[in-house]
Design an enzyme around this catalytic site. Structure first.
Site, PDB file in Angstrom:
ATOM      1  N   SER A 186      44.631  32.286  38.322  1.00 37.22           N
ATOM      2  CA  SER A 186      43.908  31.004  37.979  1.00 37.22           C
ATOM      3  C   SER A 186      43.494  30.184  39.153  1.00 37.22           C
ATOM      4  O   SER A 186      44.190  30.478  40.149  1.00 37.22           O
ATOM      5  CB  SER A 186      44.615  30.136  37.104  1.00 37.22           C
ATOM      6  N   CYS A 187      42.032  29.718  38.987  1.00 34.70           N
ATOM      7  CA  CYS A 187      41.690  28.993  40.364  1.00 34.70           C
ATOM      8  C   CYS A 187      41.128  27.655  39.789  1.00 34.70           C
ATOM      9  O   CYS A 187      40.998  27.639  38.381  1.00 34.70           O
ATOM     10  CB  CYS A 187      40.918  29.595  41.214  1.00 34.70           C
ATOM     11  N   PRO A 188      41.082  26.676  40.363  1.00 38.48           N
ATOM     12  CA  PRO A 188      40.289  25.309  40.065  1.00 38.48           C
ATOM     13  C   PRO A 188      39.185  25.524  38.941  1.00 38.48           C
ATOM     14  O   PRO A 188      39.061  24.673  37.777  1.00 38.48           O
ATOM     15  CB  PRO A 188      40.194  24.387  41.226  1.00 38.48           C
ATOM     16  N   GLY A 240      37.799  28.398  37.934  1.00 36.95           N
ATOM     17  CA  GLY A 240      37.927  29.497  37.069  1.00 36.95           C
ATOM     18  C   GLY A 240      36.943  30.512  36.791  1.00 36.95           C
ATOM     19  O   GLY A 240      36.671  31.003  35.704  1.00 36.95           O
ATOM     20  N   THR A 285      39.749  33.527  40.290  1.00 34.12           N
ATOM     21  CA  THR A 285      40.498  33.947  39.226  1.00 34.12           C
ATOM     22  C   THR A 285      40.166  35.593  39.095  1.00 34.12           C
ATOM     23  O   THR A 285      41.309  36.377  38.778  1.00 34.12           O
ATOM     24  CB  THR A 285      40.101  33.152  37.850  1.00 34.12           C
TER      25      THR A 285
END
Length: 588
Positions: free
Chosen positions: A134-136, A138, A142
């Site tokens: 997951s990343c900020p 998305g 991700t």
């Protein structure tokens, strides 16, 4: 089980090819799968030359007339040792499981022998791994992290299932059975992820960058260093009562990025609705004279609904990242107070950290009888946390931060000449420096936060600078092909599309191969793009979308100069790459 290599050669049927790729990945389950799509615009997810040469099995998905035609379209000569299976595009779409079953039945004899030996002896040669990425935002990191882990697991002989928590929620969600059977859990995330379901499992937490750069190395590190998460017994009861050490020790950056990721949908929805309102009723659509019109209504939804919730969402989910669910209410209440006092996103960040760490401290130090512990997360922590946060915001933090934000907003609005140039250069350089990493996200978070204060020029500079690296690389591969390998040239079309969509991470594969020469060129081009945008006074009212938000009325001002900024940044990037990079080795 050895990895199955798939090549989908369907030029002219790009949408069906991408759907077939996803259908095969979903049907594969735990089986390692590497998919290359040869579309009209270029190759998506190309197989590395050395991996193709060592592949044991190849599936060609094509609608070509003969086997020779299909092999030519798929460039099958790369797979010198692979056993080849073929199917049509329609077969892959209609029955992906059947196609993969046919491949499994035709797998090399030594692979089947290994599987049968494992079944007879009850032993597995590899580990069962589950992972969450997951990343900020998305969008890019991700899925790139998921792909890196899948490649790494295949190289090391382990089975892996990856859940991607992207911009549209969790895809390929892990089942309770898969988690129960897993030998190892890897969390590759730049934002907070709920870990309660992994209680009792060996677990390693990491950012997305290690998974992207060296999936095999991250898996090896996890096997050596993973520690058991929580306790298998009573984890469900404890999960909501108090924050775990993994949360409170996650670091300010991770907590901030969690808040930003939950804030972005409010910014996007509010900004686009406000732009539509201006398009329908003009810049004074919010006046009482327009009350009851569609434009006025859209403005109320976007400004009084979406934008009004930006700062509370930011603060609430920063607190959630630190203190779990008991932190949400104090954080959102603190964020609402920050908005009402004019402290904006800076006040929201302060409120989020005050609420999060305040609630975490209370949860760790308040001792209650067993019969009353159920009241802690549902009643005591939210009430005391809200009281603590609200009092600090009203009497200590809110007013000074509001004055700071007012000064900052006035300074940014009044920027002209050299100061605008310097800010544009700085934001542009930061956006390209690590392409989705902490420096990039710091510039992006600042620019997004200023939207709440109706300061839109930093957002325009940040977005144009973020689009520049992939587009500059795509142009350079065409103009200066001798500086790039065949694989890099084949990926240029995909990088260009990602650049147009403001996915800066499309440049990462190029930068990873030659960082000392590529990154300075990207930073230079993005700095130019950001500076031109700031000098021209371009404003952008939505935080994402790239070139695709340009047609939305009033979303972007000075569109022509925005295009000039993009072209200038892309051309400078391409020329800098020509100057900095050495010619690629012959034959690559």
């Amino acid at each position: 089980m050895n990895r199955l290599f798939v090549v989908i050669a369907a030029a002219g049927h790009d949408a069906e090819a991408l759907l077939a790729a996803e259908a095969l990945r979903h049907a594969a389950g735990q089986r390692p799968l590497a998919v290359e799509v040869r579309a009209s615009g270029g190759v998506i997810g190309p197989h590395a030359a050395d991996a193709a040469a060592q592949a044991g099995q190849l599936l060609i998905v094509a609608d070509a007339g003969t086997h020779d035609d299909a092999d030519t379209a798929a460039d099958a000569s790369r797979f010198v040792h692979a056993a080849v299976e073929r199917c049509s595009l329609r077969e892959a779409l209609d029955d992906p499981a059947g196609v993969l079953a046919r491949c499994a039945a035709a797998s090399p004899a030594e692979e089947r022998m290994g599987e049968n030996m494992g079944k007879r002896t009850g032993k597995r040669t590899g580990k069962r791994i589950v992972a969450v990425t997951s990343c900020p935002t998305g969008i890019a990191h991700t899925f790139m992290a998921a792909e890196g882990l899948q490649r790494g697991a295949a190289a090391l002989g382990h089975a892996i299932r990856v859940e991607t928590q992207g911009s549209v929620g969790a895809l390929d969600a892990l089942t309770p059975q898969e988690i129960a059977e897993a030998d190892l859990v890897i969390i590759a995330a730049d934002r907070e992820v709920d870990l309660s379901r992994f209680a009792g499992k060996p677990l390693l937490r990491s950012g997305t960058k290690p998974a992207i750069r060296d999936g095999s190395g991250l898996i090896a590190k996890a096997l050596a260093e993973a520690t058991v998460h929580g306790a298998a017994v009573g984890a469900a009861a404890a999960g909501s009562a108090a924050p775990t050490p993994a949360r409170t020790q996650g670091g300010a950056y991770r907590h901030l990025m969690t808040g930003v990721s939950f804030m972005l949908p409010f910014v996007t929805a509010g900004g686009i609705l406000i732009a539509m309102a201006f398009a329908l009723g003009g810049i004074y659509v919010h006046d009482d004279a327009h009350q009851g019109t569609l434009g006025w209504t859209l403005f109320q939804i976007g400004a009084k609904g979406g934008f009004a919730l930006m700062v509370p969402a930011l603060a609430g989910y920063i607190a959630y990242s630190i203190a779990d669910r008991p932190g949400i209410a104090p954080g959102m209440i603190g964020g609402m107070i920050a908005s009402s006092m004019g402290a904006g996103f800076i006040g929201g960040i302060a409120a989020g950290f005050i609420a999060g760490y305040g609630v975490a401290f209370m949860a760790a130090h308040i001792r209650l009888p067993q019969a009353l512990k159920g009241l802690l997360p549902m009643l005591i922590l939210p009430v005391l946390g809200s009281l603590f946060t609200g009092l600090l915001m009203f009497y200590l933090v809110g007013a000074p931060v509001a004055e700071l934000l007012q000064w900052l907003s006035a300074w940014l609005r009044g920027m002209q000449g050299a100061s605008a140039l310097l800010l544009g250069l700085l934001l542009g350089a930061m956006m390209a420096f690590d392409m989705g990493g902490p420096v990039n996200k710091a510039a992006y978070a600042f620019s997004t936060g200023m939207i709440a204060s109706q300061v839109y020029t930093p957002m325009a500079a940040a977005m144009i600078a973020g689009m520049t690296p992939p587009l500059g690389l795509a142009l350079a591969t065409r103009l200066f092909a001798d500086r790039f390998t065949r694989e890099e040239r084949g990926s240029a079309a995909s990088a260009g599309v990602l650049g147009l969509a403001f996915v800066t991470e499309g440049a990462i594969p190029y930068a990873a191969r030659d960082p000392l020469r590529t990154i300075p060129a990207l930073v230079l081009g993005s700095a130019v793009a950001g500076a031109v945008s700031m000098l021209a006074g371009v404003e952008l009212k939505v935080p994402h979308g790239g070139i695709f938000v340009a047609p939305i009325p009033n979303a972007v001002t000075h569109v022509a100069m925005y295009a000039v900024a993009l072209v200038a940044g892309v051309v400078v990037t391409a020329i800098a790459l020509r100057m900095f990079k050495r010619p690629a080795e012959a034959g690559l």
